[in-house]
Design a protein around this motif. Sequence first.
Motif, PDB file in Angstrom:
ATOM      1  N   SER A   1      11.152 -13.389  21.842  1.00  0.00           N
ATOM      2  CA  SER A   1      10.641 -13.571  23.197  1.00  0.00           C
ATOM      3  C   SER A   1       9.490 -12.610  23.481  1.00  0.00           C
ATOM      4  CB  SER A   1      11.770 -13.326  24.205  1.00  0.00           C
ATOM      5  OG  SER A   1      11.265 -13.247  25.514  1.00  0.00           O
TER       6      SER A   1
ATOM      7  N   THR B   1      15.250 -10.314  22.012  1.00  0.00           N
ATOM      8  CA  THR B   1      15.827 -11.639  22.208  1.00  0.00           C
ATOM      9  C   THR B   1      14.965 -12.692  21.534  1.00  0.00           C
ATOM     10  OG1 THR B   1      16.675 -10.935  24.354  1.00  0.00           O
ATOM     11  CG2 THR B   1      16.617 -13.288  23.958  1.00  0.00           C
TER      12      THR B   1
ATOM     13  N   ASN C   1      13.869 -16.744  21.236  1.00  0.00           N
ATOM     14  CA  ASN C   1      13.833 -18.016  21.973  1.00  0.00           C
ATOM     15  C   ASN C   1      14.491 -19.073  21.118  1.00  0.00           C
ATOM     16  OD1 ASN C   1      12.386 -16.907  24.123  1.00  0.00           O
ATOM     17  ND2 ASN C   1      10.448 -17.223  23.043  1.00  0.00           N
TER      18      ASN C   1
END
Length: 159
Positions: A150, A156, A158
């Motif tokens: 991300s 994180t 996607n």
Amino acid sequence: MFRSVPLAASILCVVSLVCPAHAAGRIKSATSIAEAVVAFPDLKFDRPIFVAAPPDGTDRLFVVEQIGKIFVIPNRPDATPDDRHLALDLNLRNRRRGDERGLLGLAFHPDYANNGKFYVAYSGPLDWQGDLGQMLWYSHSNIVSEFTVSADDPYTANR
């Protein structure tokens, strides 16, 4: 029953017993040149199978669990459970059979530092439509998927 294990055993240098130096007698045993050490004593993982450093200069590690999770941790021996970030969860918990199925690998795109792309290899349900002959021999399909970190949160991925 599966239990969480320290990452220590996952970070280990292994020397092949068929290397030329060993065959020539210059190396008496693999234990004389490799030693297992507890790299992250405060961190526990569930069936860790792979650790990789992204080629982006951030000095962090991606820890791959066979059950389908990838965690990002700082590359520091004093890392704590609060430093462990869940980057990706493929929800493979139903594959807790202890065999070779699950999340099995991770590779970074050659231009990862610029595009944030990485690839994971995992087993999934058998694709009966793909090859009906497989139904007699295989119990799963091998899948390779692309993910991108991300832009808003480097811990994180996607989906």
